[in-house]
Design a protein around this motif. Structure first.
Motif, PDB file in Angstrom:
ATOM      1  N   ASP A 116      44.986  73.816  72.840  1.00 34.36           N
ATOM      2  CA  ASP A 116      44.551  74.584  71.564  1.00 34.36           C
ATOM      3  C   ASP A 116      45.440  75.931  71.830  1.00 34.36           C
ATOM      4  N   ARG A 118      46.836  77.853  69.805  1.00 35.94           N
ATOM      5  CA  ARG A 118      46.546  78.607  68.822  1.00 35.94           C
ATOM      6  C   ARG A 118      45.173  79.456  69.244  1.00 35.94           C
ATOM      7  N   LYS A 119      44.274  79.008  69.941  1.00 39.89           N
ATOM      8  CA  LYS A 119      43.029  79.308  70.426  1.00 39.89           C
ATOM      9  C   LYS A 119      43.414  80.619  71.508  1.00 39.89           C
ATOM     10  N   GLN A 122      44.804  83.602  69.911  1.00 34.38           N
ATOM     11  CA  GLN A 122      44.223  84.317  69.203  1.00 34.38           C
ATOM     12  C   GLN A 122      43.002  85.087  70.271  1.00 34.38           C
ATOM     13  N   LEU A 181      52.137  76.286  63.388  1.00 33.45           N
ATOM     14  CA  LEU A 181      50.982  76.756  63.874  1.00 33.45           C
ATOM     15  C   LEU A 181      50.935  78.471  64.580  1.00 33.45           C
ATOM     16  N   LEU A 182      52.159  78.719  64.768  1.00 41.30           N
ATOM     17  CA  LEU A 182      52.216  80.142  65.252  1.00 41.30           C
ATOM     18  C   LEU A 182      52.613  81.244  64.532  1.00 41.30           C
ATOM     19  N   ASP A 184      51.791  82.259  61.528  1.00 39.76           N
ATOM     20  CA  ASP A 184      50.652  83.315  61.235  1.00 39.76           C
ATOM     21  C   ASP A 184      49.953  83.958  62.139  1.00 39.76           C
ATOM     22  N   LEU A 185      50.243  83.905  63.168  1.00 37.96           N
ATOM     23  CA  LEU A 185      49.852  84.511  64.522  1.00 37.96           C
ATOM     24  C   LEU A 185      51.059  85.752  65.009  1.00 37.96           C
ATOM     25  N   GLY A 191      48.599  89.066  63.615  1.00 36.55           N
ATOM     26  CA  GLY A 191      48.498  88.405  64.874  1.00 36.55           C
ATOM     27  C   GLY A 191      49.106  89.098  65.887  1.00 36.55           C
TER      28      GLY A 191
END
Ligand SMILES: *[C@@H]1O[C@H](CO)[C@@H](O)[C@H](O)[C@H]1NC(C)=O
Ligand SMILES: *[C@@H]1O[C@H](CO)[C@@H](O)[C@H](O)[C@H]1NC(C)=O
Ligand SMILES: *[C@@H]1O[C@H](CO)[C@@H](O)[C@H](O)[C@H]1NC(C)=O
Ligand SMILES: *[C@@H]1O[C@H](CO)[C@@H](O)[C@H](O)[C@H]1NC(C)=O
Length: 663
Positions: A116, A118-119, A122, A181-182, A184-185, A191
């Motif tokens: 994960d 993204r996790k 984040q 997936l990245l 918006d981070l 992000g």
């Protein structure tokens, strides 16, 4: 959470400079106050984030090498050392294990719990860190095939890491899944991602005199932009050896090295006088190859400090590679091509790296040096957390094994769909297994019934990729290598066309099994080094001058689900001493589990599982003699250990509360 800890810390250590000082802003408060307008910029005067000066103090930690329950702990230890950024590679081979099958943590596969991404990113932001990502698609990293999926090798004449459409079309499909997936981070969207690397050490891909495929680098940059990535984009290479051959016009060049910092930074400045300086990989330690005499430690602590001072005297930014190495669990270690014997050198599963945080996340002398040097050179004071405590360690009671499976039992447990009739020998990647993706990892067994006469000889034409165990009616004929010179014998990769002569007593109708271990694909080199097929395929097997055809190939992949469901265990108080053999035993954990190590000093070579999780490879030759078990893999009560030993079992398997390396 750490803010509360920080307040407590402030009461007890009131004189501490920055740690836990609530009057200081967090990194995000400092760099995002008044809104975010710009991402990272790199003018000659130094990096700017959102228009404010920043020296990047970054540390590399790979999410795929650290148990997810320890991600936060390792990040907090990075932030507590005064660092402001976390860097990670992204491995394609884990995220697309089969063509068009993607896994970002939800794949129900052996590695899914690590994936994960993204996790992970984040969580870094929650820990008040910025993030640098390096999506490759090639990542080097002492990781199998430099992160490329092995199913690419099924495509005839594919030229990986070039603009060959057979390669780029697959990269595009993967990037179009990964990169959204990245986006918006990114820092500009609230992000933590401040920078993104294009490819990896592309200047090191072949001789410096050979031209590089710039269209390929442009293709990657375009794929990033098409998916909404804004940068800052950069490439990384060693400027004193590769110059700017691996770079793109307008894209920031950064430097990788662990020696002669002034030469490297002078070279970088000369190549790129109008941009900020960054060392993208400052190698804090080094990695181990099996059969190397002693544990590699890279820079000695005093030299590390000296070099850091030199780097900061240039006002350069830095990414410490690795800040915490962790473990190449399972079969995921890479390998190097070396110019002298034994020519190919597989990496160990431990990726301790002699990094500032050890494999188990403990503080080392290098950590304390980094903390001190960063405090001295950091001009932006922000809150930092209290240092997390080290994990508890334990040495559990030794395991005495009473359950075992022979090689024949193991082959019988393998599904028919993982067995293939071959006319001529083929590599594991060519097998029609895994939904037509071939076999990626583990062992391939070639079986055939043969008629041996007195003193028959068998020859494997070409090289073995990488280590072959030969069994005659389940009796092993090959020997364990205990030093490098033993690799000159039959069954090992260095010498081609190796022969073995059978004994008179071996004559007759026999079943031959040649079990070949894929010891890890090369992760660094030139185009010619990226032909990485495993098994027997360079030529036929010849017995007494006759070429042998008609083999049954079996894929032994040791996937966790298969290992957990094995049920033809035999019971005996004396398990076989000779491998290959699979053993099962248990040990008891009372109370909360602790970090621990399995000690293989008295064993031969093989792989180990705890509660079905594949810890990695062990080999008594070292340098590491132990395998690390992070506590989150254990539970209170009985835990199960399964060992696949290739050569020679020991009376018991002991635990240690610290690792053992050849010194
Ligand atoms: C961002 O831009 C807006 C509008 O131009 C400006 O008011 C604001 O001060 C800027 N913020 C920063 C941090 O530069
Ligand atoms: C580093 O920065 C300081 C202050 O910003 C400046 O005085 C010094 O000249 C710089 N050094 C180099 C080598 O650029
Ligand atoms: C087989 O080899 C052994 C040992 O090298 C030798 O003593 C014996 O005579 C050989 N037998 C035959 C039939 O060649
Ligand atoms: C091997 O050779 C011996 C004599 O050296 C002979 O007695 C024996 O029958 C032979 N065995 C086979 C299987 O050919």
């Amino acid at each position: 959470m750490w803010k509360i800890l920080g307040a407590v810390f402030l009461l007890s250590v009131a004189t501490s400079k920055a740690t836990g000082d609530q009057s200081l802003p967090t990194l995000y408060e400092y760099y995002t106050a008044g809104g975010v307008n710009t991402t990272l910029e790199a003018p000659a005067s130094g990096f700017l984030l959102n228009g404010k000066e920043i020296t990047i103090f970054s540390g590399a930690i790979h999410y795929f090498r650290v148990h997810p329950e320890y991600w936060q702990d390792r990040m907090r230890k990075l932030r507590a050392a005064g660092f402001n950024t976390l860097e990670t590679y992204i491995p394609w081979n884990l995220h697309e294990p089969e063509k068009d099958v993607f896994d970002f943590g939800d794949g129900n596969r052996d590695f899914s719990m690590f994936l994960d991404v993204r996790k992970f990113i984040q969580l870094a932001q929650e820990e008040d860190l910025f993030v640098i990502i390096r999506p490759g698609p090639y990542i080097c990293s002492e990781w199998d095939f430099g992160g490329l999926p092995s199913w690419l090798l099924r495509i005839p004449d594919i030229k990986v890491r070039t603009s060959d459409p057979q390669f780029t079309s697959r990269v595009k499909i993967y990037f179009d899944k990964l990169l959204p997936l990245l986006t918006d981070l990114q820092f500009t969207r609230g992000g933590p991602i401040i920078a993104v690397q294009i490819e990896n050490e592309y200047g090191g891909f072949g001789k410096t005199s050979d031209p590089r495929d710039k269209d390929y680098l442009k293709f990657i940059k375009n794929a990033y932009e098409d998916n909404g990535l804004e940068g800052l984009f950069f490439t990384s290479d060693s400027p004193s050896t590769s110059g700017d051959i691996g770079s793109l016009p307008g894209v920031l060049q950064t430097a990788n090295f662990n020696s002669f910092p002034t030469n490297q930074l002078d070279a970088l400045k000369q190549l790129q006088p109008d941009r900020a300086l960054m060392v993208m990989e400052f190698w804090s330690g080094w990695f181990d190859h099996w059969l190397e005499g002693s544990h590699q430690t890279g820079l000695r602590p005093t030299v590390l400090e000296d070099y850091l001072e030199q780097i900061f005297s240039y006002n350069a930014s830095i990414n410490v590679y690795m800040f915490h190495g962790g473990t190449s669990f399972g079969f995921m270690n890479g390998a190097n091509v070396v110019f002298i014997f034994p020519y190919y050198a597989p990496d160990t599963s431990s990726y301790d790296y002699d990094a500032p945080l050890s494999e188990a996340g403990d503080y080392t002398e290098k950590y304390r040096i980094l903390e001190r040097v960063v405090a001295k050179h950091n001009k932006v004071l922000t809150q930092t957390p209290e240092k997390p405590a080290e994990s508890t360690k334990a040495a559990y009671e030794p395991i005495k094994f009473s359950l075992f499976m022979t090689m024949e039992d193991i082959l019988n447990e393998i599904e028919q769909e993982d067995k293939t009739q071959l006319e001529t020998l083929q590599p594991m990647e060519s097998l029609p297994v895994n939904n037509g993706n071939g076999q990626s990892y583990g062992y391939i067994n070639y079986r055939k019934k043969v008629k041996l006469t007195n003193n028959s000889t068998i020859k494997i034409s070409g090289h073995v990729r990488d280590i072959a165990l030969l069994m005659l009616d389940n009796q092993q004929k090959t020997k364990i290598p205990s030093q490098r010179n033993d690799l000159h014998g039959f069954g090992f990769w260095p010498d081609k066309d190796q022969e073995l002569t059978f004994e008179e007593a071996d004559a007759g109708e026999r079943t031959i099994d040649i079990l070949v271990e894929n010891a890890g694909r090369v992760n660094y080199g030139g185009p010619e080094d990226f032909i990485q097929k495993k098994g027997l395929w360079e030529g036929p097997v010849i017995i007494d001058g006759a070429e042998q055809t008609g083999w049954e190939a079996t894929a032994l992949q040791f996937k966790s689900q298969w290992v957990r469901n094995l049920n033809s265990w035999r019971q005996s108080t004396s398990v076989p001493e000779r491998g290959p053999v699979l053993l099962k035993g248990t040990f008891e954990v009372t109370g909360d589990p602790a970090d621990t190590w399995l000690d293989f000093s008295l064993w031969g070579k093989g792989i180990a599982f705890v509660n079905g999780f594949h810890l990695g490879r062990y080999f008594k030759a070292g340098p590491p003699k132990t395998l690390y078990i992070p506590a989150p893999l254990l539970h209170s009560g009985f835990n199960e250990v399964i060992i696949f030993e290739h050569y020679q079992t020991a009376a018991e398997l002991t635990f240690r509360d610290s690792p053992i390396f050849n010194s």
